[in-house]
Enzyme design. Structure first.
Site, PDB file in Angstrom:
ATOM      1  N   ARG A  92       0.807  -1.210   0.000  1.00 35.86           N
ATOM      2  CA  ARG A  92       0.000   0.000   0.000  1.00 35.86           C
ATOM      3  C   ARG A  92       0.842   1.262   0.000  1.00 35.86           C
ATOM      4  O   ARG A  92       0.479   2.278  -0.559  1.00 35.86           O
ATOM      5  CB  ARG A  92      -0.923   0.013   1.222  1.00 35.86           C
ATOM      6  CG  ARG A  92      -2.044  -0.993   1.158  1.00 35.86           C
ATOM      7  CD  ARG A  92      -2.610  -1.239   2.517  1.00 35.86           C
ATOM      8  NE  ARG A  92      -1.581  -1.794   3.386  1.00 35.86           N
ATOM      9  CZ  ARG A  92      -1.718  -1.991   4.689  1.00 35.86           C
ATOM     10  NH1 ARG A  92      -2.830  -1.640   5.288  1.00 35.86           N
ATOM     11  NH2 ARG A  92      -0.732  -2.512   5.388  1.00 35.86           N
ATOM     12  N   SER A 130      -7.544  -3.450   8.447  1.00 37.64           N
ATOM     13  CA  SER A 130      -8.701  -4.026   9.130  1.00 37.64           C
ATOM     14  C   SER A 130      -8.888  -3.425  10.520  1.00 37.64           C
ATOM     15  O   SER A 130     -10.025  -3.266  10.982  1.00 37.64           O
ATOM     16  CB  SER A 130      -8.549  -5.546   9.220  1.00 37.64           C
ATOM     17  OG  SER A 130      -8.494  -6.100   7.934  1.00 37.64           O
TER      18      SER A 130
END
Ligand code: COA
Length: 166
Positions: A92, A130
């Site tokens: 990312r 998450s």
């Protein structure tokens, strides 16, 4: 390459649009992708491995190339046992690199025939993980931009239930 299965491992507690983006990219490159849910008790997941698998299955129900499984133990042992030679991980941001590099080299040291492929998710998801999604849900925020509707419903039900107990 000989028709390889790619394994995308992670905790997926829960699966987010960022993970889904990576799976879609992997499925465009490899004939079969296994989303591999790590039981990962060290992370004390909010959802059981079975629940996490069910959420991933729900997302990819209509995609024949994508399957879901779970594991405990060494990732490379799972890959060997399933004749998989490719591991997929998402990168990312630069901050992911050092840890991912370490994991990829450790896995290579353990199993020379298994390679790690890094895919870059859409920039809209670079900030997602998450834990952030769980925290927003726990504090009553709107997670509809982070996870699919079915996952959002499960997440809200779970955090509400937990809230009842405290
Ligand atoms: N979109 C959104 N979130 C993403 C993402 C993406 N594209 N890519 C990563 N993330 C998130 C994950 O959801 C996770 O969030 P969290 O920490 O809030 O749960 C975080 O970024 C990455 O966590 P990380 O610990 O790097 O990965 P993981 O928990 O998803 O999976 C395993 C790690 C399971 C792959 C790894 O621990 C493993 O292979 N374990 C097996 C044991 C083993 O073989 N060890 C030796 C290997 S070195």
């Amino acid at each position: 390459m000989n028709d390889p299965t790619a394994i995308y491992p992670g905790t997926f507690d829960p699966v987010t649009y960022g993970h889904i983006d990576v799976v879609r990219r992997a499925a465009a490159m490899f004939p079969r992708v296994t989303v591999l849910v790590a039981r990962n008790p060290t992370k004390a997941p909010l959802f059981s491995a079975e629940e996490r698998m069910a959420m991933v299955r729900g997302v990819f129900r209509s995609q024949r190339r994508v399957s879901v499984d779970c594991f405990d133990g060494l990732l490379v042992e799972y890959a060997r046992a399933h004749n998989a030679t490719v591991l997929v991980r998402g990168l990312r941001a630069v901050s992911d690199f050092e840890y991912e590099f370490q994991m990829a080299l450790t896995n290579r040291k353990l199993a020379r025939s298994i390679d790690t492929v890094f895919l870059v998710p859409d920039e809209k998801y670079t900030y997602l993980n998450s834990s952030i999604v769980r925290e927003v849900a726990r504090l009553g925020g709107d997670v509809s931009g982070f996870v699919p509707p079915a996952v959002r419903r499960r997440l809200q039900a779970r955090v509400n239930k937990k809230g009842d107990r405290t």
